[in-house]
Motif scaffolding. Structure first.
Motif, PDB file in Angstrom:
ATOM      1  N   VAL A  89       1.001  -1.120   0.052  1.00  0.00           N
ATOM      2  CA  VAL A  89      -0.147   0.191  -0.052  1.00  0.00           C
ATOM      3  C   VAL A  89       0.948   1.343   0.134  1.00  0.00           C
ATOM      4  CG1 VAL A  89      -1.829   0.959   0.858  1.00  0.00           C
ATOM      5  CG2 VAL A  89      -1.581  -1.279   1.470  1.00  0.00           C
ATOM      6  N   ILE A 120      -4.955   3.294   6.844  1.00  0.00           N
ATOM      7  CA  ILE A 120      -4.403   2.209   6.413  1.00  0.00           C
ATOM      8  C   ILE A 120      -3.511   1.188   7.363  1.00  0.00           C
ATOM      9  CG2 ILE A 120      -1.966   1.520   4.884  1.00  0.00           C
ATOM     10  CD1 ILE A 120      -2.318   4.159   3.528  1.00  0.00           C
ATOM     11  N   ILE A 135       3.670  -1.192   4.116  1.00  0.00           N
ATOM     12  CA  ILE A 135       3.292   0.077   3.935  1.00  0.00           C
ATOM     13  C   ILE A 135       4.327   0.772   3.341  1.00  0.00           C
ATOM     14  CG2 ILE A 135       2.205   2.095   4.911  1.00  0.00           C
ATOM     15  CD1 ILE A 135       0.765   0.181   6.876  1.00  0.00           C
TER      16      ILE A 135
END
Length: 172
Positions: A89, A120, A135
Motif C-alpha cells: 500500500v 491504512i 506500507i
C-alpha cells in the motif's frame, strides 16, 4: 567497511546464502526482463535480510536507481517462497499535511478525523488478514513525518495517535 573499522582483528561474517530464494529471484528477474546483475542482487539480499530483523525499513536512493524493482522482485520472490500473498500500500507523505497523515480533531466540533496513514495502518494490521502488507511511504524523506513514525518504528510496534488511540502492529 564499518565492521572492519570497529573490529579490525576480526574477519567479516560470511555472506548469507539463500539458494531457494535466489533461484526464485532469478526467475522473477527474468519474468520482468531485468538483468540479474550481482551488485543489484546483493541489494535485494540485503533488503531481504533487513526485513528479517527490522519492521521499519527505508529503501533510499535516486530516482531511477532501482528501488521499486528491488521491492517488487523481493515481494514476488517471497510470495513464491513462503506461499503467502504480499500486498503493498503506497502513499506520498509529502503530498499531505501531518494532520492528514495521522488524524486530527476538528476545532469546531471536537470530532476526530482519522488520517490516511492511521486508516491504512488499522486496515492492514489485522490478524484476520491472510496476507502480509508492506506500507510504503513513497516520496522524499522528511524529518517531520519520519519523526512522527517513531512510535511505530521503535520496539513497541504501536501507532499512538493524538486522540489517544493505540493501534498495535501485527505479524502480517
Amino acid at each position: 567497511s564499518l565492521l572492519a573499522d570497529l573490529f579490525p582483528d576480526e574477519s567479516s561474517p560470511p555472506k548469507g546464502h539463500y539458494p531457494k530464494e535466489e533461484a526464485i529471484l532469478k526467475n522473477v528477474v527474468k519474468r520482468h526482463q531485468l538483468m540479474y546483475h550481482d551488485s543489484w542482487v546483493l541489494k535485494v539480499k540485503q533488503f531481504y535480510e533487513t526485513t528479517k530483523v527490522r519492521h521499519g525499513i527505508m529503501l533510499v536512493g535516486p530516482s531511477g536507481g532501482g528501488k521499486s524493482c528491488i521491492f517488487k522482485c523481493l515481494k514476488e520472490t517471497l510470495q513464491e517462497s513462503d506461499g503467502i500473498q504480499y500486498k503493498d500500500v503506497r502513499f506520498n507523505p509529502k503530498s499531505i499535511r501531518s494532520q492528514e497523515m495521522y488524524g486530527e480533531t476538528d476545532p469546531m466540533s471536537g470530532e476526530w478525523t482519522t488520517g490516511i496513514f492511521a486508516a491504512i495502518w488499522a486496515k492492514y494490521n489485522s490478524r484476520n488478514n491472510a496476507f502480509n502488507t508492506w506500507i510504503i511511504a513513497d516520496g522524499p524523506v522528511d524529518a517531520i513525518w519520519i519523526e512522527d513514525l517513531n512510535t511505530v518504528l521503535d520496539d513497541n510496534k504501536i501507532l499512538t495517535l493524538a486522540n489517544g488511540d493505540r493501534i498495535p502492529m501485527t505479524d502480517n
